[in-house]
Design an enzyme around this catalytic site. Structure first.
Site, PDB file in Angstrom:
ATOM      1  N   ASP A  38       0.819  -1.216   0.000  1.00  0.00           N
ATOM      2  CA  ASP A  38       0.000   0.000   0.000  1.00  0.00           C
ATOM      3  C   ASP A  38       0.851   1.263   0.000  1.00  0.00           C
ATOM      4  O   ASP A  38       2.038   1.222   0.291  1.00  0.00           O
ATOM      5  CB  ASP A  38      -0.881   0.016   1.261  1.00  0.00           C
ATOM      6  CG  ASP A  38      -2.102  -0.863   1.092  1.00  0.00           C
ATOM      7  OD1 ASP A  38      -2.382  -1.269  -0.042  1.00  0.00           O
ATOM      8  OD2 ASP A  38      -2.768  -1.143   2.105  1.00  0.00           O
ATOM      9  N   LYS A  60      -3.349   3.380  -2.368  1.00  0.00           N
ATOM     10  CA  LYS A  60      -4.621   4.101  -2.385  1.00  0.00           C
ATOM     11  C   LYS A  60      -4.469   5.309  -1.487  1.00  0.00           C
ATOM     12  O   LYS A  60      -3.726   5.284  -0.528  1.00  0.00           O
ATOM     13  CB  LYS A  60      -5.741   3.232  -1.790  1.00  0.00           C
ATOM     14  CG  LYS A  60      -6.126   2.080  -2.642  1.00  0.00           C
ATOM     15  CD  LYS A  60      -7.313   1.356  -2.064  1.00  0.00           C
ATOM     16  CE  LYS A  60      -6.915   0.472  -0.914  1.00  0.00           C
ATOM     17  NZ  LYS A  60      -7.990  -0.417  -0.456  1.00  0.00           N
ATOM     18  N   MET A 174      -7.257   9.106   9.697  1.00  0.00           N
ATOM     19  CA  MET A 174      -7.869   9.625   8.457  1.00  0.00           C
ATOM     20  C   MET A 174      -8.809  10.794   8.737  1.00  0.00           C
ATOM     21  O   MET A 174      -9.859  10.911   8.113  1.00  0.00           O
ATOM     22  CB  MET A 174      -8.659   8.501   7.755  1.00  0.00           C
ATOM     23  CG  MET A 174      -7.794   7.369   7.283  1.00  0.00           C
ATOM     24  SD  MET A 174      -8.753   5.960   6.702  1.00  0.00           S
ATOM     25  CE  MET A 174      -9.194   5.156   8.227  1.00  0.00           C
TER      26      MET A 174
HETATM   27  C1  LIG Z   1      -6.116   3.644   5.973  1.00  0.00           C
HETATM   28  S1  LIG Z   1      -5.517   4.074   7.579  1.00  0.00           S
HETATM   29  C2  LIG Z   1      -4.450   2.724   7.837  1.00  0.00           C
HETATM   30  C3  LIG Z   1      -4.104   2.529   9.272  1.00  0.00           C
HETATM   31  C4  LIG Z   1      -3.097   1.414   9.491  1.00  0.00           C
HETATM   32  N1  LIG Z   1      -3.657   0.139   9.134  1.00  0.00           N
HETATM   33  C5  LIG Z   1      -2.587   1.378  10.922  1.00  0.00           C
HETATM   34  O1  LIG Z   1      -2.845   0.396  11.642  1.00  0.00           O
HETATM   35  O2  LIG Z   1      -1.920   2.330  11.330  1.00  0.00           O
HETATM   36  C6  LIG Z   1      -4.425   5.405   7.212  1.00  0.00           C
HETATM   37  C7  LIG Z   1      -4.335   6.427   8.342  1.00  0.00           C
HETATM   38  O3  LIG Z   1      -3.489   5.943   9.377  1.00  0.00           O
HETATM   39  C8  LIG Z   1      -2.828   7.029   9.990  1.00  0.00           C
HETATM   40  N2  LIG Z   1      -1.374   6.824   9.843  1.00  0.00           N
HETATM   41  C9  LIG Z   1      -0.762   5.751   9.340  1.00  0.00           C
HETATM   42  N3  LIG Z   1       0.582   5.863   9.429  1.00  0.00           N
HETATM   43  C10 LIG Z   1       0.817   7.055  10.012  1.00  0.00           C
HETATM   44  C11 LIG Z   1       2.000   7.744  10.405  1.00  0.00           C
HETATM   45  N4  LIG Z   1       3.215   7.236  10.196  1.00  0.00           N
HETATM   46  N5  LIG Z   1       1.865   8.968  10.991  1.00  0.00           N
HETATM   47  C12 LIG Z   1       0.652   9.504  11.205  1.00  0.00           C
HETATM   48  N6  LIG Z   1      -0.503   8.881  10.870  1.00  0.00           N
HETATM   49  C13 LIG Z   1      -0.428   7.671  10.288  1.00  0.00           C
HETATM   50  C14 LIG Z   1      -3.303   8.299   9.289  1.00  0.00           C
HETATM   51  O4  LIG Z   1      -4.401   8.792  10.020  1.00  0.00           O
HETATM   52  C15 LIG Z   1      -3.739   7.737   7.952  1.00  0.00           C
HETATM   53  O5  LIG Z   1      -4.679   8.594   7.330  1.00  0.00           O
END
Ligand SMILES: C[S@@+](CC[C@H](N)C(=O)[O-])C[C@H]1O[C@@H](n2cnc3c(N)ncnc32)[C@H](O)[C@@H]1O
Length: 262
Positions: A38, A60, A174
């Protein structure tokens, strides 16, 4: 000759820092011959994939889905049926806002073998990186992970009264596009405007940015920050511990002047 059986490992890549991968995740990557990944999987994690493996991006973003979910499912099925050892690599944890369970159900329905390897979700990674615990005796008795984005950009139909509990830490994934509405609804439902809040962008990576503010200032401050990567919000009294746990916070922007933090 017996046909080699394929298998799909649903692997959590963590929030970005490759040091946060589990040993199991690393082994799965080292043994993979195809890796389907991803947008949020960091370059440093992808560099751990062996040179001979096929790397396939199905990245995505909230408003831009270049590879439809159904096509991703079909791709995984095709690769596994061809006998490939497939790693489906997702940012954070595959079962937290990652659609990992949907992919697992689809693969199992097609008779394929799967294994799930958890990852450090953004909430855990960012919490540690900014030195803010998600629970703390006397400040938070619980924590809720919330998506700030609904399917097809639909209305945010949440239990706002339940979410506005001052004893609960809210971690919003998100949420950047809807942070105005989220904050307005939380304050209208009784959460104090002066509640501490932090926005973290690109948490655990060299590009990490931290913004420390109050609930009421969060939308304007987050807009002004013009974050370039994924953003996570932590809202709750625990956020007032920022800077007090000995964690490096020299990349933080502090906007605390407008109210006494709760
Ligand atoms: C589709 S979700 C996926 C979450 C992922 N599966 C997890 O467990 O962290 C994507 C969101 O995760 C958060 N996110 C993921 N990695 C991040 C990071 N390194 N720093 C800040 N927010 C993060 C943000 O809010 C982003 O919009």
């Amino acid at each position: 000759m017996l046909k080699k059986t394929g298998k799909v490992w649903l692997v959590g890549a963590g929030p970005g820092d490759p040091g946060l991968l589990t040993i199991k995740a690393l082994r799965a990557l080292e043994n993979a011959d195809a890796v389907v990944y991803d947008r949020l999987v960091s370059r440093e994690v992808l560099e751990l994939v062996p040179a001979g493996a096929t790397l396939i991006s199905v990245g995505k973003s909230p408003a831009n889905h270049p590879v439809p979910q159904e096509d991703i499912n079909q791709l995984l099925i095709r690769l596994a049926r061809a006998g490939r050892q497939v790693v489906r690599l997702k940012g954070g944890d595959p079962f937290i806002f990652g659609r990992g369970s949907e992919e697992a159900m689809e693969l199992v329905a097609h008779g394929l073998e799967i294994e799930v390897i958890p990852g450090i979700t953004a909430a855990q990674g960012c919490s540690a990186s900014v030195g803010v615990p998600l629970t703390h005796r006397g400040l938070a008795t619980g924590v809720r992970y919330l998506t700030g984005h609904c399917r097809q950009d639909g209305e945010l139909d949440f239990d706002w009264d339940g979410l506005s509990d001052p004893d609960t830490t809210l971690v919003i994934y998100m949420g950047l596009a809807n942070i105005d509405e989220i904050v307005t609804r939380l304050i209208a439902s009784g959460l104090q405007a002066s509640t501490a809040a932090i926005a973290i962008s690109c948490g655990t990576t060299p590009k990490e940015q931290q913004l420390v503010t109050t609930l009421q200032s969060l939308p304007s401050a987050a807009k002004a920050a013009e974050f370039a990567g994924p953003v996570l919000f932590i809202v709750g009294r625990v956020a007032s511990l920022h800077g007090k746990l000995g964690v490096r916070v020299d990349n933080a922007v502090m906007e605390l002047s407008d109210a006494a933090l709760v």
